[in-house]
Structure formats: structure tokens, C-alpha cells
Scaffold this active site. Structure first.
Site, PDB file in Angstrom:
ATOM      1  N   LYS A  55      -4.333   4.763  29.835  1.00  0.00           N
ATOM      2  CA  LYS A  55      -5.280   5.189  30.867  1.00  0.00           C
ATOM      3  C   LYS A  55      -6.213   4.073  31.329  1.00  0.00           C
ATOM      4  CE  LYS A  55      -4.571   9.755  31.293  1.00  0.00           C
ATOM      5  NZ  LYS A  55      -4.380  10.452  32.576  1.00  0.00           N
ATOM      6  N   SER A 308       2.446   6.028  24.454  1.00  0.00           N
ATOM      7  CA  SER A 308       1.361   5.969  25.432  1.00  0.00           C
ATOM      8  C   SER A 308      -0.043   5.999  24.844  1.00  0.00           C
ATOM      9  CB  SER A 308       1.505   7.115  26.433  1.00  0.00           C
ATOM     10  OG  SER A 308       1.528   8.363  25.748  1.00  0.00           O
TER      11      SER A 308
END
Length: 327
Positions: A55, A308
Site C-alpha cells: 500500500k 502483499s
């Protein structure tokens, strides 16, 4: 691809903009998964990113894209945790204040880390959609600038830089496995990968329970789903009924979407820890989970798996790693 909201050129521009502010994370070959699958399997260790997840790429690109005047007003977003942490970090680096709105389903370890980075935190309701209502109020009444967690061109372009790094590390990649939630990562990675390697398949992976993008793709338009607890909590939340970017891109670019059970996600987390010596959260383990489950069928070339994020509650991780019930 020329008619999509985010282009390859914009992703390449984002890569230049964020260079030096985010890490170019390692890409390593997994001996265990390569042997199991019969094709080379590379792991993109994005959970090694500064804030523990991908992110930071999108948040940094979005904050740097704002004018100094807009940054001075402060930024705000709804988040399931990782975007909030990334936006808090990116805003602080540029001297701005971030306000992060989250539901009560967000794990406390993620909430406390966002507070540690100096952001204002607001806990609102039982879903990301309810938290978004508070975001909209702060934009309207206090003049804060919204940086959405996924449905924003600058955010998608920032996440897409990860796809550029994958193709550079594995030029002959046949399949890329990407976690799928609101679609910011999947849309950006798919645009980057297919822009550089058009024949590569990009497959979105998410949990069976509360998979908003999958339900929306099946319906042909954005829909609401009930948000429930999951080991892959970072994949929770809706995509927004007024979605302008990621739904269109995921519909155009993803070759398939695969749903995974809680037990399969837990198996992915255990493999990451026991075989790869990596601590990943449930959302970060879905690519490994898909390979272990056999749901991908026959693989005809090298596979890249995005790990991730690592921002997992360590008590939960310990239970899962020791073989505890996925619940």
C-alpha cells in the site's frame, strides 16, 4: 488498454515519482513451490516494504501528486489497516496530517501502528462502507483531501509499479497471482504486466467470504456484500457502488478470479512460515494458498506470486503456524 483509467505510461511515471521513497522489494525463487508445481515459482516479497505492505506505493504516489496547498489541508481515507498505515507514513514524510477511518473489524495491531505514525484515528461502524461515510463527512465539512485505498488513478498507478518490477525480475513470467480486494493492486499490476508482457495471465485471489470484487464482476456492476471476519482481513470491504476505476480495470484485465477457503488461506500462511521462512498475513498468503490448493490447474510456465503484506496479529499467526483451526 488505451481506454482504461490508468495507462502503462502513468505507471512508469509513478515509478519515477516514488523512486527512493519506497523499497524495490526482493524477488526470490521458491525451491519448495517450484518442485511442487513443476514450473519456476518466484515470490515477490512485497511484505518487506517499509510499512509492511504494498500500500505504500499507491499512497506515496497519491500524496506526491497533490499540490502543496492540498497536502496542507490534510488527507483522509477509510482503511482495513494497511492503506491507513501507508497513508499515515506517506503523509508524515511530506509534512502532512492524515486521518484514518476504520471499522471495528480492523485488528488492533493495525490500529495501534497507525496511531504510532501520528495519524488521527476514527473507529466507525462495522464495515469499511460505514467508515467511508465518516470520510465523506470530513471532506465536506473540514476540507480534508480524500486518498481512497484503491479507487483512485494515482493509487492504482502506484500499486502498478510492483508489476513493472515483477516483469523485470522474471521476463518470461506466464502467470501472476495477485491478492484481490477493492482492486487497486490487481488493476495496477495487471495494467503494468500486460503492458509489458501481453500474453501473461493475471489471476486475482480472494477469500470465499465477503469477496466484493468477485461478486461485482459476476453481477456486471458494483454490488454490496456483507463484510465478515476472515484470516484475509485486508481483503475485506466493498468496492464502492460508485466505483470509477478498479471495477472497469479488473473486468478488462483479470483473466480469472479464484476464491479460497479459510482453511486454504491458513495453509498458505503455514507454508510461507515453515518452508519460505516468511511471516505473512492471510491476505498476503492467498497466492501460495492457490498453488497449494491445486485450483489453478495446469501451469504452463513461470509463476510470480505476490506476498502483499505482513501486518498480522502475531498471536493469530502463531496459532495458524502451529496448525490451529483457521477460525
Amino acid at each position: 488498454m488505451a481506454n482504461l483509467p490508468v495507462t502503462l505510461a502513468e505507471i512508469e511515471q509513478a515509478a519515477r515519482r516514488i523512486k527512493g521513497r519506497v523499497l524495490e522489494t526482493p524477488f526470490v525463487l521458491s525451491a519448495a513451490l517450484t518442485e511442487r508445481c513443476g514450473v519456476p515459482v518466484g515470490l515477490k516479497l512485497e511484505h518487506h516494504q517499509t510499512t509492511g505492505s504494498f500500500k505504500l506505493r499507491g499512497a506515496t504516489n497519491a500524496v506526491l501528486s497533490l499540490s502543496p496547498e492540498a497536502r496542507a489541508r490534510g488527507v483522509v481515507a477509510a482503511s482495513t489497516g494497511n492503506h491507513g498505515r501507508a497513508l499515515a507514513h506517506a503523509a508524515k514524510a511530506e509534512g502532512a496530517i492524515a486521518t484514518i477511518c476504520m471499522s471495528r473489524l480492523v485488528p488492533e495491531n493495525k490500529v495501534s501502528e497507525i496511531r504510532r505514525l501520528g495519524a488521527n484515528v476514527r473507529i466507525i461502524g462495522k464495515s469499511q462502507d460505514e467508515a467511508q461515510v465518516e470520510v465523506d463527512r470530513l471532506v465536506a465539512e473540514d476540507g480534508l483531501v480524500m486518498v481512497p485505498p484503491f479507487d483512485h488513478p494515482a493509487v492504482v498507478a502506484g500499486q502498478g509499479t510492483l508489476g513493472l518490477e515483477i516483469v523485470a525480475a522474471m521476463p518470461d513470467v506466464a502467470t501472476v497471482l495477485v491478492p484481490l480486494s477493492g482492486g487497486g493492486l490487481a488493476a495496477g499490476v495487471a495494467a503494468a504486466v500486460k503492458g509489458r508482457s501481453p500474453r501473461t495471465r493475471v489471476i486475482g485471489l480472494t477469500m470465499e467470504r465477503g469477496a466484493a470484487m468477485k461478486a461485482s464482476l459476476d453481477a456486471g456492476h458494483p454490488v454490496e456484500v456483507e463484510e465478515v471476519e476472515s484470516l484475509a482481513d485486508s481483503l475485506g470491504g466493498g468496492i464502492g457502488l460508485a466505483n470509477e476505476v478498479t471495477f472497469q480495470m479488473c473486468r478488462a484485465l483479470l483473466d480469472d478470479v479464484i476464491l479460497l477457503s479459510e482453511a486454504e488461506i491458513a495453509a498458505g500462511m503455514r507454508h510461507a512460515y515453515r518452508e519460505e521462512r516468511e511471516v505473512v498475513e492471510g491476505a498476503g498468503a492467498v497466492g501460495i494458498a492457490a498453488l497449494l490448493s491445486g485450483r489453478l490447474g495446469r501451469l504452463d510456465g513461470p509463476v510470480a506470486v505476490i506476498l502483499s503484506g505482513r501486518n498480522v496479529d502475531m498471536g493469530q499467526h502463531l496459532r495458524v503456524a502451529n496448525g490451529g483451526d483457521a477460525a
